[in-house]
Design a protein around this motif. Structure first.
Motif, short mmCIF file in Angstrom:
data_model
loop_
_atom_site.label_atom_id
_atom_site.label_comp_id
_atom_site.label_asym_id
_atom_site.label_seq_id
_atom_site.Cartn_x
_atom_site.Cartn_y
_atom_site.Cartn_z
N ASN A 1 0.82 -1.20 0.00
CA ASN A 1 0.00 0.00 0.00
C ASN A 1 0.86 1.26 0.00
O ASN A 1 0.57 2.24 -0.70
CB ASN A 1 -0.93 0.00 1.21
N ARG A 2 1.96 1.25 0.75
CA ARG A 2 2.86 2.41 0.80
C ARG A 2 3.60 2.59 -0.53
O ARG A 2 3.79 3.71 -1.00
CB ARG A 2 3.87 2.24 1.94
N PHE A 3 4.03 1.47 -1.13
CA PHE A 3 4.73 1.56 -2.42
C PHE A 3 3.80 2.04 -3.54
O PHE A 3 4.21 2.81 -4.41
CB PHE A 3 5.33 0.20 -2.81
N ALA B 1 1.65 -5.18 -9.33
CA ALA B 1 2.45 -5.66 -8.19
C ALA B 1 2.35 -7.17 -8.06
O ALA B 1 1.35 -7.78 -8.45
CB ALA B 1 1.97 -4.99 -6.90
N ILE B 2 3.42 -7.75 -7.49
CA ILE B 2 3.47 -9.18 -7.17
C ILE B 2 3.94 -9.34 -5.73
O ILE B 2 4.91 -8.71 -5.31
CB ILE B 2 4.43 -9.93 -8.11
N VAL C 1 6.00 -3.34 -8.66
CA VAL C 1 6.28 -3.51 -7.23
C VAL C 1 6.35 -5.01 -6.96
O VAL C 1 5.42 -5.75 -7.25
CB VAL C 1 5.19 -2.86 -6.36
N PHE C 2 7.47 -5.45 -6.40
CA PHE C 2 7.71 -6.88 -6.19
C PHE C 2 8.18 -7.08 -4.75
O PHE C 2 9.23 -6.57 -4.35
CB PHE C 2 8.76 -7.36 -7.19
N LEU C 3 7.39 -7.82 -3.97
CA LEU C 3 7.70 -8.13 -2.57
C LEU C 3 7.84 -9.63 -2.40
O LEU C 3 7.11 -10.41 -3.01
CB LEU C 3 6.58 -7.64 -1.65
N GLY C 4 8.80 -10.04 -1.57
CA GLY C 4 9.02 -11.47 -1.35
C GLY C 4 9.43 -11.76 0.08
O GLY C 4 9.29 -10.93 0.97
N HIS C 5 9.98 -12.95 0.26
CA HIS C 5 10.41 -13.41 1.58
C HIS C 5 11.83 -13.94 1.53
O HIS C 5 12.27 -14.48 0.50
CB HIS C 5 9.49 -14.52 2.10
#
Length: 342
Positions: A180-182, A252-253, A277-281
């Motif tokens: 949400n911030r990105f 985004a992913i 936007v790409f977020l992972g672990h």
């Protein structure tokens, strides 16, 4: 007539001196030989059996056997956890540690492995699929006085000693907050989810946390697809490639599991690495490179070094019947500017 040391030595196929060393807890005996001698001493009635035929608790100084069951495959986090368990076990002369890997997301295969450990080990650490056969195998181990901890992904309603890992639901909510911030407040956009396997409660909990916070705070963001890729980077690549063809306007992913390098490859080939936007672990060598080149915006890490340490410590204390204060790994967000030493 009560059995003697000579009787035990003859039946176990060792010398009487070896039996004496084992029963008096002196060093110089291999872990497997120690197990054979103790089992034979129980069978001949020289020492009492524990509950359900289990070995009695070890006395201080006795080597404890621990076993770990981890998934096989290309998952970099699992490989790091494997290395940390091995390295820390080598520094523990009080432990005899064995690690088995299981190919594929097959609960029956995992359950068979756990069942086979009855009578062979004193403690088990497992990254377990949440499935009836696996739950029953864990119950069977516990009934035989084998201590069990779940690692990274928990299983409920089983007699485990502890769960070691992050709060996965909170991790999913954190990913939703970051997204949400990105994206910017109020900006519409399509979002895709990737998971290793929803048979892992941890992956399912991350998805739930992510969906809930987007529903609460980002109604403008639409989750268009959820894809499972079994933590395989090649499958992740093919799934991401097909996804980008179907949704060229994808914004985004969020990848719940492994396979980040496969997704990144698909993004780079289509010129989307810097616009998505790409977020992972997990902070691994692969995700570090993707953070540095800007393909990944952030990863949520759970520190496998801490998980390995705590698994070894809590199992050892549980086997010895001693209390232990568990120190869970902290939930940490890694950006390009705060990449830790890996």
């Amino acid at each position: 007539m009560r059995s003697t040391l000579t009787d035990i030595a003859r039946e176990a196929g060792v010398s009487a001196a070896t039996v004496d060393r084992v029963l008096n807890n002196r060093p110089g005996v291999r872990a497997r030989t120690r197990e054979i001698v103790l089992d034979m001493a129980q069978r001949l009635g020289y020492i009492a059996e524990g509950p359900n035929g289990a070995r009695p608790r070890p006395v201080p100084g006795e080597v404890i056997r621990l076993d770990f069951a981890l998934p096989a495959g290309t998952n970099s986090f699992i490989k790091m956890l494997h290395r940390h368990i091995e390295a820390q076990a080598l520094a523990r002369p009080d432990l005899d540690v064995h690690i088995a890997t299981i190919e594929g997301f097959n609960p029956d295969r995992l359950a068979r492995l756990l069942q086979d450990l009855r009578g062979q080990t004193q403690g088990v650490g497992v990254i377990a699929l949440d499935h009836p056969t696996v739950r029953e195998a864990i119950r069977s181990l516990s009934a035989n006085d084998v201590k069990v901890v779940t690692i990274a992904s928990d299983i409920l309603h089983v007699p485990r000693v502890a769960y070691i890992g992050i709060d996965n639901r909170a991790a999913g909510r954190l990913a939703g907050y970051l997204l949400n911030r990105f994206m910017g407040s109020g900006s519409p956009g399509k979002v895709a989810l990737f998971a290793g396997s929803l048979s892992y409660r941890g992956h399912e909990e991350r998805e739930m946390g992510f969906r809930h916070i987007l529903t609460e705070e980002s109604p403008n963001l639409e989750i268009v697809e959820m894809r499972e890729m079994l933590d395989d980077r090649e499958k992740a690549y093919s799934e991401a490639s097909a996804l980008l063809e179907r949704h060229p306007d994808l914004a985004a992913i969020y990848n719940v599991g492994a396979g980040n390098t496969g997704i990144a490859r698909a993004l780079k080939e289509r010129g989307r690495a810097q616009s998505m936007v790409f977020l992972g672990h997990e902070a691994t060598d692969g995700t570090k490179e993707l953070l540095l080149d800007g393909t990944l915006d952030a990863v949520i890490d759970q520190n496998p070094r801490v998980e390995a340490r705590e698994a070894l410590n809590i199992l050892t204390h549980a086997v010895r019947g001693l209390p232990y204060e568990l120190h869970q790994p902290r939930l940490q967000v890694i950006f390009k500017e705060n990449i830790p030493e890996i």
